[in-house]
Design an enzyme around this catalytic site. Structure first.
Site, PDB file in Angstrom:
ATOM      1  CG  HIS A  46      19.658  33.291  52.045  1.00  0.00           C
ATOM      2  ND1 HIS A  46      19.339  32.118  51.385  1.00  0.00           N
ATOM      3  CD2 HIS A  46      18.626  34.143  51.828  1.00  0.00           C
ATOM      4  CE1 HIS A  46      18.170  32.268  50.785  1.00  0.00           C
ATOM      5  NE2 HIS A  46      17.711  33.480  51.036  1.00  0.00           N
TER       6      HIS A  46
ATOM      7  CG  ASP B 296      14.350  38.652  43.641  1.00  0.00           C
ATOM      8  OD1 ASP B 296      15.071  38.580  42.647  1.00  0.00           O
ATOM      9  OD2 ASP B 296      14.306  39.639  44.370  1.00  0.00           O
TER      10      ASP B 296
ATOM     11  CG  PHE C 266      12.177  31.220  52.589  1.00  0.00           C
ATOM     12  CD1 PHE C 266      13.415  30.903  52.050  1.00  0.00           C
ATOM     13  CD2 PHE C 266      12.066  32.382  53.342  1.00  0.00           C
ATOM     14  CE1 PHE C 266      14.524  31.724  52.258  1.00  0.00           C
ATOM     15  CE2 PHE C 266      13.161  33.204  53.556  1.00  0.00           C
ATOM     16  CZ  PHE C 266      14.391  32.876  53.011  1.00  0.00           C
TER      17      PHE C 266
ATOM     18  CE1 TYR D 176      12.580  29.366  46.657  1.00  0.00           C
ATOM     19  CE2 TYR D 176      10.254  29.153  47.202  1.00  0.00           C
ATOM     20  CZ  TYR D 176      11.583  29.045  47.566  1.00  0.00           C
ATOM     21  OH  TYR D 176      11.919  28.606  48.824  1.00  0.00           O
TER      22      TYR D 176
END
Length: 223
Positions: free
Chosen positions: A187, A64, A77, A66
């Site tokens: 991750h 998703d 990111f 932030y």
């Protein structure tokens, strides 16, 4: 109508008229009217706007956007300059430093220069409610981004896919073209980075792959 101002406009022209996307769009119009949604509606498609189809060298698939104020701006990111880099991004910078010797730590967290250099920073879901992670899952974004990946998969020109974490790895089944390189790791979140992200050396592996096929390696520094 979405205007991406590059090859994606023609490539995705049929996508924006499909029934699932029209339902998604209707839901989003209501969400933006009644809720606090990230990113800004004009930033939703920044990944596709900044990295045209034929320019993609590497795809980094996020989850998703932030969900904190001022963070999301349409690139997985990435956060805009002036916003504290989140822990996952800090860990990405640590791996880059250890892998290819480029130190982005202490600078900022905006990855726009990567996007302009051929890195498609694509989240699986492109919007989210403020302070409510996963709140826009199941609305249709997963189908949209899967279709984008399938369109990239059929391209003959080689590229690298970096799949970090279970959500991103689930997209691996869409990447069947042997011309491309698929790299998988845990991750970069602090909860999982030590389970295989640190030491994955994806950044040097990607550049070695691109160079072996006659393409300019990616500059993993940030401007």
């Amino acid at each position: 109508m979405v205007n991406l101002e590059n090859e994606w406009d023609e490539i995705l022209s049929g996508e924006f008229t499909k029934e699932y996307y029209l339902r998604l769009r209707k839901t989003l119009i209501n969400e933006y009217r009644t809720q606090h949604i990230f990113p800004n509606m004009y930033d939703i498609f920044n990944a596709l706007k900044l990295t045209s189809y034929s320019d993609v060298k590497c795809v980094i698939i996020g989850q998703d956007p932030y969900h904190g104020a001022g963070q999301a701006h349409g690139l997985s990111f990435s956060v805009r300059k002036g916003i504290q880099p989140p822990p996952s991004l800090v860990n990405i910078f640590k791996e880059i430093r250890d892998d290819v010797g480029i130190d982005n730590l202490g600078k900022h967290g905006e990855l726009t220069s990567w996007a302009k250099g051929g890195v498609l920073l694509l989240n699986s879901v492109l919007t989210v409610r403020a302070n409510s992670p996963r709140s826009h899952r199941g609305l249709g974004w997963e189908q949209f981004t899967s279709n984008v990946i399938e369109l990239l998969n059929v391209r003959e020109k080689p590229m690298v896919f970096m799949l970090w974490g279970s959500d991103a790895k689930a997209k691996a089944q869409l990447i069947t073209n042997p011309n491309h390189l698929v790299l998988k790791a845990s991750h970069p979140s602090p909860l999982s980075a030590y389970n295989g992200f640190f030491g994955c050396r994806h950044f040097s592996k990607a550049n070695a792959f691109l160079a072996s096929r006659g393409f300019t390696p990616i500059d993993w520094s940030i401007e």
